[in-house]
Structures are given as C-alpha cells and as structure tokens.
Motif scaffolding. Structure first.
Motif, PDB file in Angstrom:
ATOM      1  N   ALA A  34       0.570  -1.526   0.153  1.00  9.77           N
ATOM      2  CA  ALA A  34       0.226  -0.185  -0.115  1.00  9.77           C
ATOM      3  C   ALA A  34       0.910   1.144  -0.104  1.00  9.77           C
ATOM      4  N   ALA A  35       0.293   2.597  -0.830  1.00  7.25           N
ATOM      5  CA  ALA A  35       0.666   3.865  -0.763  1.00  7.25           C
ATOM      6  C   ALA A  35       0.773   3.907   0.361  1.00  7.25           C
ATOM      7  N   GLY A  36      -0.643   3.698   1.272  1.00  9.11           N
ATOM      8  CA  GLY A  36      -0.649   4.562   1.977  1.00  9.11           C
ATOM      9  C   GLY A  36      -1.706   3.732   3.019  1.00  9.11           C
ATOM     10  N   ILE A  37      -2.059   3.838   4.397  1.00  8.44           N
ATOM     11  CA  ILE A  37      -2.545   2.950   5.603  1.00  8.44           C
ATOM     12  C   ILE A  37      -4.152   3.904   5.513  1.00  8.44           C
ATOM     13  N   ALA A  38      -5.217   3.746   5.481  1.00 13.42           N
ATOM     14  CA  ALA A  38      -5.980   4.582   6.211  1.00 13.42           C
ATOM     15  C   ALA A  38      -6.521   3.785   7.786  1.00 13.42           C
ATOM     16  N   VAL A  39      -6.595   4.445   8.735  1.00 13.85           N
ATOM     17  CA  VAL A  39      -6.556   3.917  10.659  1.00 13.85           C
ATOM     18  C   VAL A  39      -7.996   5.025  10.427  1.00 13.85           C
ATOM     19  N   LEU A  40      -8.887   4.037  10.591  1.00 16.67           N
ATOM     20  CA  LEU A  40     -10.252   4.452  11.500  1.00 16.67           C
ATOM     21  C   LEU A  40     -10.026   4.361  13.202  1.00 16.67           C
ATOM     22  N   THR A  41      -8.986   5.246  13.820  1.00 15.69           N
ATOM     23  CA  THR A  41      -9.298   5.435  15.709  1.00 15.69           C
ATOM     24  C   THR A  41     -10.455   5.410  16.065  1.00 15.69           C
ATOM     25  N   PRO A  42     -10.867   5.220  16.819  1.00 17.66           N
ATOM     26  CA  PRO A  42     -12.096   6.143  17.708  1.00 17.66           C
ATOM     27  C   PRO A  42     -11.931   7.177  17.802  1.00 17.66           C
ATOM     28  N   THR A  43     -10.256   8.111  17.989  1.00 19.14           N
ATOM     29  CA  THR A  43     -10.444  10.531  17.852  1.00 19.14           C
ATOM     30  C   THR A  43     -10.328  10.676  16.436  1.00 19.14           C
ATOM     31  N   ARG A  44      -9.253  10.532  15.631  1.00 19.70           N
ATOM     32  CA  ARG A  44      -9.391  10.332  14.358  1.00 19.70           C
ATOM     33  C   ARG A  44      -9.543   9.498  12.820  1.00 19.70           C
ATOM     34  N   VAL A  45      -9.031  10.213  12.226  1.00 25.69           N
ATOM     35  CA  VAL A  45      -8.827   9.272  11.100  1.00 25.69           C
ATOM     36  C   VAL A  45      -7.222   9.159  11.224  1.00 25.69           C
ATOM     37  N   VAL A  46      -6.328   8.554  10.244  1.00 24.64           N
ATOM     38  CA  VAL A  46      -5.358   9.256  10.692  1.00 24.64           C
ATOM     39  C   VAL A  46      -4.706   8.498   8.802  1.00 24.64           C
ATOM     40  N   LEU A  47      -3.303   8.882   8.199  1.00 21.52           N
ATOM     41  CA  LEU A  47      -3.193   8.640   7.248  1.00 21.52           C
ATOM     42  C   LEU A  47      -2.233   8.108   7.343  1.00 21.52           C
ATOM     43  N   LEU A  48      -1.384   7.026   7.480  1.00 24.80           N
ATOM     44  CA  LEU A  48      -0.364   6.286   7.658  1.00 24.80           C
ATOM     45  C   LEU A  48       0.579   6.298   6.099  1.00 24.80           C
ATOM     46  N   ARG A  49       1.946   6.788   6.159  1.00 27.92           N
ATOM     47  CA  ARG A  49       2.750   6.637   5.521  1.00 27.92           C
ATOM     48  C   ARG A  49       4.169   4.910   4.822  1.00 27.92           C
TER      49      ARG A  49
END
Length: 346
Positions: free
Chosen positions: A133-148
């Motif tokens: 993946a070029a990016g991992i979209a993560v749904l946390t309890p408080t935020r949407v996070v894009l990991l590189r």
C-alpha cells in the motif's frame, strides 16, 4: 439515464472486468503490480470514488460487477480496500489520497498533536495488503489517520489464502483529520459488502473449475460429470452460488439506490455477508469432493478459490455475527414490518 441503460453499462463493465482478471490470473501470492496498473488505466481501481478523489464515480452496482470478477479469478490486488474503504474514508475526512493502492484498518492508536503536526504511535494487526500500500487509512476512536509506508514497520502475515494480513507498527508523523459522522458504521458495512461480493465471485470460480474438471475426468469409461451423484452435487453448488450472488448483488443495489446508511441497506448487507459465508463452506466442500485428492494439492488451482472462500467467510464479520444482525432487524420490524424489510417495498 434509464434502468435499461444502467443494466447495459453494468454488463459491459462486467465483461471488461472479466477479460482483465482472466488475463491476469496467476498462482502467486504477492501483489500483482501489472494487474494493478491495468486497473488504474481502465478506471476500475477507484471505481466508486468521486472525480475529485481520482475516481470514476461509479455505483455500488458497478463495483459488484468488478469485485465478483476479481473474486472469481483470485485477483491479487487490494481492490475493495482501495476503492470502498480507504479511498472513501480519506476523501470523507478531507485527506488527499496518495497515488497507488491503499488499504484500511481500524485500531486504537495514540495520536498526539504538536506544532509541527501529528505524531502517531501504536500497532495494528492483520492489515490487508499493507506491504503493497501507498497509504494506510486508519479509523481510530478519535481520528482518521493516514499512515505512509516510510513511517511504519511491517511484519508479514497472511490469511489462509496466503493474502497479506500484516502487523503494522507506527511511531512517527502522520496525517490526521476529524472523523466524519457515521464513519465507523459505514466503514463496517462497506467492508462486509465488498467481502460478500468477493465471496460470491470466489464461489463462482470454484463452481466453474468443478464443472470443467467433471467434464474432463474420465472414470468407468466416461466423464464423472455424467454420473448422477456428481451432477446432483454440482447442482447443489450451483444453487449456493446463485443464492450468494443474488444476495450480494441485491445489497449492492440497495446501497446504490438508498445509500449505505439506510436501514434497507444495512439489512441487505447483513443478509448478503451471512448468505455468502454460508455458501462458501458448501461450495468449497463440494468442489473438493468433485476434484478428489488432486484438488487438495498445492499445485492445483482449485485452492486459489477454496482457500479464499474459507478465509473470507471469517473476515469482516462471521456468518454468526451477521445472522444475529439479520435476526435482530427482523424482530425489531415486527409482524407488520417484516415483509417490507425483506422485500424493500412498503
């Protein structure tokens, strides 16, 4: 656009998808970069996303045509993850989508805001296709996070079908945004819908392989497909494939017509994932019975379908979980509301 035009367009899309995936079919386990390049070039990689997110603005019914074909041909690409999950989540959160394949996960990461941006720390388990993946979209309890990729450490893992299901560790910078309203429930339903469509496709792939083998395998002087017992088993498998496909396509149709958050869609998706999961077990069993011992060897392509059927039925909610949701919805609807709930009509 009329219904006839929509049906014709979806049929043409299905033919395109079948030709692309059939040509790319292979027995490897790694990400198929050549196939992904073809999908991006044909507009199928981000089919349902809006143009602003690099998408083709297709419907969930369009996605059904592509994902069932991907499942039937054991495509080694994160198609549902990129289009239905990560791409949608990032776009809804207002985060620019990286170019290339994406994946999505949910997890409880520690997010800290500083003057220079956000830093994230934590671990995610069984992340699909993260190493590609070029990016991992993560749904946390408080935020949407894009990991590189450059800010994470990946430990390889796999499901029963040898598809990547990795452990991802992060301790560094990341892009974050507020969670869009209803994102958690919609992400859950999108994942289940995508998985149901892939299951329906894989079941079709296993059935096709079994019918072909039964017509070629000679025993007692004739193809085993001429034996009544084998014909009966193949007929049972065909019925399961038809049921799974009908349920999955109905759910995609409900999502296209009513939106992903509508009660009708939630019920249809729950029924589709449960029914496709039930069909997976029956079709895999019959496929291996028809093939006999040869079907259990690593060298035989049947495993590409059946291992996916076994793995996928447990991912994105088991049969038991979704059947419980179907039952709860039926009880809540009551005697007067049950028929409208099942048929989608008042």
């Amino acid at each position: 656009m009329t219904d006839t035009t929509d049906t014709t367009a979806t049929g043409e899309l299905a033919e395109l998808a079948e030709s692309i995936f059939a040509e790319a079919s292979g027995t490897g386990t790694a990400f198929d970069a050549a196939l992904w390049k073809t999908l991006e070039g044909s507009g199928l990689a981000r089919l349902t996303l809006p143009e602003a997110a690099g998408g083709s603005e297709g419907s969930f019914t369009d996605a059904a045509a592509v994902l069932t074909a991907a499942g039937a041909h054991a495509a080694r690409v994160p198609l549902a993850e990129t289009d239905l999950l990560a791409g949608w989540l990032l776009h809804e959160a207002g985060i620019a989508l990286p170019a290339g394949p994406l994946t999505a996960a949910t997890g409880d990461l520690d997010v800290a805001d500083t003057a220079g941006g956000s830093t994230v720390r934590g671990e995610l388990r069984r992340v699909a296709w993260s190493r590609a993946a070029a990016g991992i979209a993560v749904l946390t309890p408080t935020r949407v996070v894009l990991l590189r990729p450059e800010h994470v450490t990946i430990t390889d893992g796999a499901n029963l079908a040898e598809e990547p299901r990795d452990t991802v560790r992060v301790d560094g910078p990341a892009t974050t945004a507020e969670i869009p309203p209803g994102a958690a429930e919609q992400l859950r339903l999108r994942a289940a819908l995508g998985r149901a469509l892939l299951l329906a496709g894989a079941a079709r792939g296993a059935l096709t392989a079994s019918v072909t083998y039964a017509g070629q395998r000679i025993q007692f002087g004739r193809p085993i497909g001429k034996l009544q017992a084998v014909q009966q088993q193949l007929a049972l498998a065909a019925a399961e494939v038809a049921a799974a496909s009908a349920a999955a396509w109905a759910a995609a149709g409900a999502a296209s017509a009513d939106g992903m958050t509508a009660p009708s869609t939630r019920f249809a998706v729950a029924a589709a994932k449960a029914r496709a999961g039930e069909a997976a077990g029956a079709v895999a069993r019959i496929a291996h019975q028809v093939h006999g011992a040869i079907g259990f060897t690593r060298e035989h392509d049947l495993r590409l379908s059946t291992t996916r059927l076994w793995a996928w039925r447990e991912e994105d909610g088991s049969d038991a979980e979704w059947n419980a949701e179907v039952g709860a919805a039926a009880l809540a609807a009551g005697a007067d509301g049950l028929w409208p709930l099942v048929t989608g009509r008042p």
